[in-house]
Design a protein around this motif. Structure first.
Motif, PDB file in Angstrom:
ATOM      1  N   VAL A  12       0.776  -1.394   0.424  1.00 24.41           N
ATOM      2  CA  VAL A  12      -0.046   0.068  -0.042  1.00 24.41           C
ATOM      3  C   VAL A  12       0.658   0.822   0.076  1.00 24.41           C
ATOM      4  O   VAL A  12       1.621   1.541   1.066  1.00 24.41           O
ATOM      5  CB  VAL A  12      -0.813   0.220   1.456  1.00 24.41           C
ATOM      6  N   ALA A  13       0.893   2.036  -1.208  1.00 29.33           N
ATOM      7  CA  ALA A  13       1.738   3.580  -1.473  1.00 29.33           C
ATOM      8  C   ALA A  13       1.497   3.746  -0.309  1.00 29.33           C
ATOM      9  O   ALA A  13      -0.099   3.932  -0.075  1.00 29.33           O
ATOM     10  CB  ALA A  13       1.562   3.683  -2.555  1.00 29.33           C
ATOM     11  N   ALA A  14       1.641   5.356   0.440  1.00 25.78           N
ATOM     12  CA  ALA A  14       1.525   5.729   0.247  1.00 25.78           C
ATOM     13  C   ALA A  14       1.052   6.213   1.550  1.00 25.78           C
ATOM     14  O   ALA A  14       0.009   6.713   2.017  1.00 25.78           O
ATOM     15  CB  ALA A  14       0.948   7.568  -0.362  1.00 25.78           C
ATOM     16  N   SER A  15       1.339   5.508   2.737  1.00 28.17           N
ATOM     17  CA  SER A  15      -0.118   4.509   3.366  1.00 28.17           C
ATOM     18  C   SER A  15       0.633   5.390   4.817  1.00 28.17           C
ATOM     19  O   SER A  15       0.345   4.043   6.164  1.00 28.17           O
ATOM     20  CB  SER A  15       0.000   3.337   3.803  1.00 28.17           C
ATOM     21  N   SER A  16       1.074   5.855   5.546  1.00 30.48           N
ATOM     22  CA  SER A  16       1.459   6.171   6.772  1.00 30.48           C
ATOM     23  C   SER A  16       0.871   6.822   7.655  1.00 30.48           C
ATOM     24  O   SER A  16       0.716   7.752   8.684  1.00 30.48           O
ATOM     25  CB  SER A  16       2.998   7.468   6.517  1.00 30.48           C
ATOM     26  N   SER A  17      -0.457   7.488   6.028  1.00 37.08           N
ATOM     27  CA  SER A  17      -1.168   8.243   6.968  1.00 37.08           C
ATOM     28  C   SER A  17      -2.612   8.613   5.429  1.00 37.08           C
ATOM     29  O   SER A  17      -2.721   7.829   4.560  1.00 37.08           O
ATOM     30  CB  SER A  17      -0.977  10.017   6.884  1.00 37.08           C
ATOM     31  N   GLY A  18      -3.374   8.948   6.393  1.00 35.19           N
ATOM     32  CA  GLY A  18      -4.538   9.316   5.335  1.00 35.19           C
ATOM     33  C   GLY A  18      -5.842   7.777   5.272  1.00 35.19           C
ATOM     34  O   GLY A  18      -5.909   6.858   5.868  1.00 35.19           O
ATOM     35  N   ALA A 187     -14.765  11.282  -2.049  1.00 36.56           N
ATOM     36  CA  ALA A 187     -14.948  12.718  -1.731  1.00 36.56           C
ATOM     37  C   ALA A 187     -14.090  12.525  -0.156  1.00 36.56           C
ATOM     38  O   ALA A 187     -13.346  11.391   0.258  1.00 36.56           O
ATOM     39  CB  ALA A 187     -15.981  12.656  -1.773  1.00 36.56           C
ATOM     40  N   PRO A 188     -13.629  14.114   0.353  1.00 36.29           N
ATOM     41  CA  PRO A 188     -13.517  14.316   1.649  1.00 36.29           C
ATOM     42  C   PRO A 188     -13.672  12.948   2.414  1.00 36.29           C
ATOM     43  O   PRO A 188     -14.889  12.965   2.653  1.00 36.29           O
ATOM     44  CB  PRO A 188     -13.882  16.019   2.090  1.00 36.29           C
ATOM     45  N   HIS A 189     -12.705  12.388   3.454  1.00 42.47           N
ATOM     46  CA  HIS A 189     -12.889  11.657   4.673  1.00 42.47           C
ATOM     47  C   HIS A 189     -12.376  13.008   5.671  1.00 42.47           C
ATOM     48  O   HIS A 189     -11.704  13.381   5.470  1.00 42.47           O
ATOM     49  CB  HIS A 189     -12.282  10.178   3.675  1.00 42.47           C
ATOM     50  N   GLU A 190     -12.783  11.972   7.015  1.00 44.66           N
ATOM     51  CA  GLU A 190     -12.234  12.243   7.921  1.00 44.66           C
ATOM     52  C   GLU A 190     -10.914  11.887   8.156  1.00 44.66           C
ATOM     53  O   GLU A 190     -10.615  11.403   9.443  1.00 44.66           O
ATOM     54  CB  GLU A 190     -13.118  12.524   8.963  1.00 44.66           C
ATOM     55  N   THR A 191      -9.515  12.484   7.280  1.00 42.44           N
ATOM     56  CA  THR A 191      -8.503  11.868   7.762  1.00 42.44           C
ATOM     57  C   THR A 191      -7.563  12.669   8.663  1.00 42.44           C
ATOM     58  O   THR A 191      -8.295  13.860   8.642  1.00 42.44           O
ATOM     59  CB  THR A 191      -8.274  11.881   5.870  1.00 42.44           C
ATOM     60  N   ALA A 192      -6.331  12.731   9.004  1.00 45.30           N
ATOM     61  CA  ALA A 192      -5.544  13.717   9.641  1.00 45.30           C
ATOM     62  C   ALA A 192      -5.553  14.769   8.692  1.00 45.30           C
ATOM     63  O   ALA A 192      -5.187  16.001   9.564  1.00 45.30           O
ATOM     64  CB  ALA A 192      -4.166  13.569   9.405  1.00 45.30           C
ATOM     65  N   ARG A 193      -5.197  14.816   7.771  1.00 45.18           N
ATOM     66  CA  ARG A 193      -5.219  16.151   6.668  1.00 45.18           C
ATOM     67  C   ARG A 193      -6.770  17.261   6.858  1.00 45.18           C
ATOM     68  O   ARG A 193      -6.445  18.606   6.732  1.00 45.18           O
ATOM     69  CB  ARG A 193      -5.142  16.007   4.752  1.00 45.18           C
ATOM     70  N   GLN A 194      -8.078  16.567   6.536  1.00 41.84           N
ATOM     71  CA  GLN A 194      -8.703  17.036   6.942  1.00 41.84           C
ATOM     72  C   GLN A 194      -9.026  17.944   8.289  1.00 41.84           C
ATOM     73  O   GLN A 194      -9.952  18.562   8.414  1.00 41.84           O
ATOM     74  CB  GLN A 194     -10.045  16.238   6.728  1.00 41.84           C
ATOM     75  N   GLN A 195      -8.970  17.065   9.405  1.00 44.75           N
ATOM     76  CA  GLN A 195      -8.619  17.679  10.559  1.00 44.75           C
ATOM     77  C   GLN A 195      -7.854  18.478  11.219  1.00 44.75           C
ATOM     78  O   GLN A 195      -8.098  19.720  11.630  1.00 44.75           O
ATOM     79  CB  GLN A 195      -8.588  16.429  11.565  1.00 44.75           C
ATOM     80  N   GLU A 196      -6.901  18.638   9.773  1.00 48.37           N
ATOM     81  CA  GLU A 196      -6.137  19.452   9.661  1.00 48.37           C
ATOM     82  C   GLU A 196      -6.728  21.315   9.492  1.00 48.37           C
ATOM     83  O   GLU A 196      -6.346  22.152  10.415  1.00 48.37           O
ATOM     84  CB  GLU A 196      -4.869  19.429   9.340  1.00 48.37           C
ATOM     85  N   LEU A 197      -7.261  21.046   8.523  1.00 46.47           N
ATOM     86  CA  LEU A 197      -7.895  21.806   8.205  1.00 46.47           C
ATOM     87  C   LEU A 197      -9.039  22.504   8.240  1.00 46.47           C
ATOM     88  O   LEU A 197      -9.722  24.033   8.920  1.00 46.47           O
ATOM     89  CB  LEU A 197      -8.408  20.844   6.571  1.00 46.47           C
ATOM     90  N   ILE A 198     -10.061  21.311   8.869  1.00 46.75           N
ATOM     91  CA  ILE A 198     -10.821  21.782  10.001  1.00 46.75           C
ATOM     92  C   ILE A 198     -10.654  22.571  10.915  1.00 46.75           C
ATOM     93  O   ILE A 198     -10.958  23.807  11.498  1.00 46.75           O
ATOM     94  CB  ILE A 198     -12.186  20.221  10.227  1.00 46.75           C
ATOM     95  N   ASP A 228     -15.432   7.873   6.700  1.00 43.90           N
ATOM     96  CA  ASP A 228     -14.531   8.139   7.485  1.00 43.90           C
ATOM     97  C   ASP A 228     -14.154   6.779   6.791  1.00 43.90           C
ATOM     98  O   ASP A 228     -14.003   6.301   5.699  1.00 43.90           O
ATOM     99  CB  ASP A 228     -15.021   6.521   7.834  1.00 43.90           C
ATOM    100  N   PRO A 229     -12.928   6.823   6.322  1.00 44.82           N
ATOM    101  CA  PRO A 229     -11.774   5.901   6.245  1.00 44.82           C
ATOM    102  C   PRO A 229     -11.481   5.415   5.969  1.00 44.82           C
ATOM    103  O   PRO A 229     -10.955   4.212   5.384  1.00 44.82           O
ATOM    104  CB  PRO A 229     -10.184   6.845   6.639  1.00 44.82           C
ATOM    105  N   MET A 230     -11.623   4.307   7.115  1.00 45.16           N
ATOM    106  CA  MET A 230     -12.123   3.039   6.793  1.00 45.16           C
ATOM    107  C   MET A 230     -13.209   2.442   5.842  1.00 45.16           C
ATOM    108  O   MET A 230     -12.925   1.177   5.413  1.00 45.16           O
ATOM    109  CB  MET A 230     -12.725   2.537   8.297  1.00 45.16           C
ATOM    110  N   GLU A 231     -13.847   3.282   5.549  1.00 39.86           N
ATOM    111  CA  GLU A 231     -15.096   2.852   4.760  1.00 39.86           C
ATOM    112  C   GLU A 231     -14.541   3.208   3.402  1.00 39.86           C
ATOM    113  O   GLU A 231     -14.732   1.877   2.511  1.00 39.86           O
ATOM    114  CB  GLU A 231     -16.326   3.981   4.526  1.00 39.86           C
ATOM    115  N   LEU A 232     -13.403   3.917   3.388  1.00 43.40           N
ATOM    116  CA  LEU A 232     -12.731   3.607   1.249  1.00 43.40           C
ATOM    117  C   LEU A 232     -11.855   2.157   1.774  1.00 43.40           C
ATOM    118  O   LEU A 232     -11.724   1.155   0.855  1.00 43.40           O
ATOM    119  CB  LEU A 232     -12.011   4.880   1.580  1.00 43.40           C
ATOM    120  N   GLY A 233     -11.221   1.670   2.960  1.00 41.33           N
ATOM    121  CA  GLY A 233     -10.312   1.051   3.298  1.00 41.33           C
ATOM    122  C   GLY A 233     -10.750  -0.308   3.111  1.00 41.33           C
ATOM    123  O   GLY A 233     -10.259  -1.379   1.858  1.00 41.33           O
TER     124      GLY A 233
END
Length: 263
Positions: A12-18, A187-198, A228-233
């Motif tokens: 899983v590439a780029a998988s240290s977050s989000g 679409a937008p999911h509640e990742t750490a990036r979205q949390q930071e933006l909010i 929820d990111p896990m829904e995408l997972g």
């Protein structure tokens, strides 16, 4: 749901977050051996511990930059050396910077192409021989809903990610029947990036609280919330399993119905 991927191996590439991390968590919790990747060693270590807490399979972190061809080769080689093969590839990368067309220079375009397209090209090139050796290899590409509908001020994402979908469709024909290739368009999911933006918007006084900002973000979605990111997972894991064995060459929006495109 049992995805029946116990004992399989996935990168899983780029998988240290989000969304990458969420995808790795679901695959690992289903018993797959998961190789995770990121540039930042500290963040990668934290993700490794988080995923191992729910994993039924092994979790191997491999630090590297997806814009560096040598790092991609090392990522695949480490995976095959450690687990003896590769069954599933999940491509993913962080988003390019926002901006309008006239604000975007040549260097921005080349960097976006290298990050979003060439990372997938190189990952697939290195992985394809191993994926074809198994009983049903899969490629799942995480892109964005911007390939369906252009998003204001995201000219790089709107334009460059389309190449990834063209590549995914081509791979679905060239690598079949041994390997299936599909894409997910979140679409937008509640990742750490979205949390930071909010939270930044809260700090600017745009919202009274994080909860109020999160609610406002979700109001434009028919389901009244962001994902929820896990829904995408879960969707990624499904597309990596034999339960989706007749899905090939598709691009699935995971957006709660937010998109307005008919196709």
């Amino acid at each position: 749901m049992d995805y029946e991927i116990d004992g399989n191996t996935a990168i899983v590439a780029a998988s240290s977050s989000g969304l990458g991390k969420a995808s790795a968590k679901v695959l690992a919790s289903e018993g797959a051996n998961v190789v995770i990747n990121g540039r930042d060693e500290g963040r990668l270590d934290e993700a490794t511990e988080e995923i191992r807490a729910v994993a039924e399979g092994d979790v191997l972190p491999v630090q590297g930059d997806l814009t560096e061809a040598e790092d991609i080769t090392r990522l695949v080689d480490r995976t095959v050396d450690e687990f003896g093969g590769l069954d599933h590839l999940v491509t993913n990368a962080g988003g390019p910077p926002s901006g309008s067309f006239l604000e975007t220079d040549d260097e921005d375009w080349y960097q976006a192409f290298d990050l979003l397209v060439m990372s997938v090209v190189r990952l697939v090139r290195e992985s394809a021989p191993h994926l074809r050796e198994g009983d049903g290899g899969t490629i799942v590409t995480i892109t964005s809903r911007s390939v369906k509908e252009a998003i204001p001020s995201l000219v790089l994402s709107n334009s460059v990610r389309m190449s990834v979908i063209g590549l995914e469709k081509t791979l679905s024909k060239e690598l079949a029947p041994e390997v299936r290739a599909n894409a997910v368009l979140p679409a937008p999911h509640e990742t750490a990036r979205q949390q930071e933006l909010i939270q930044a918007a809260v700090d600017r006084g745009e919202y009274e609280s994080y909860e109020a900002g999160l609610e406002t973000k979700g109001e434009i979605n028919p389901l009244g919330r962001i994902g929820d990111p896990m829904e995408l997972g879960d969707v990624v894991a499904y597309l990596s399993s034999e339960h989706s064995s007749f899905l090939n060459g598709v691009a699935i929006p995971v957006d709660g119905g937010q998109g307005a495109s008919n196709l």
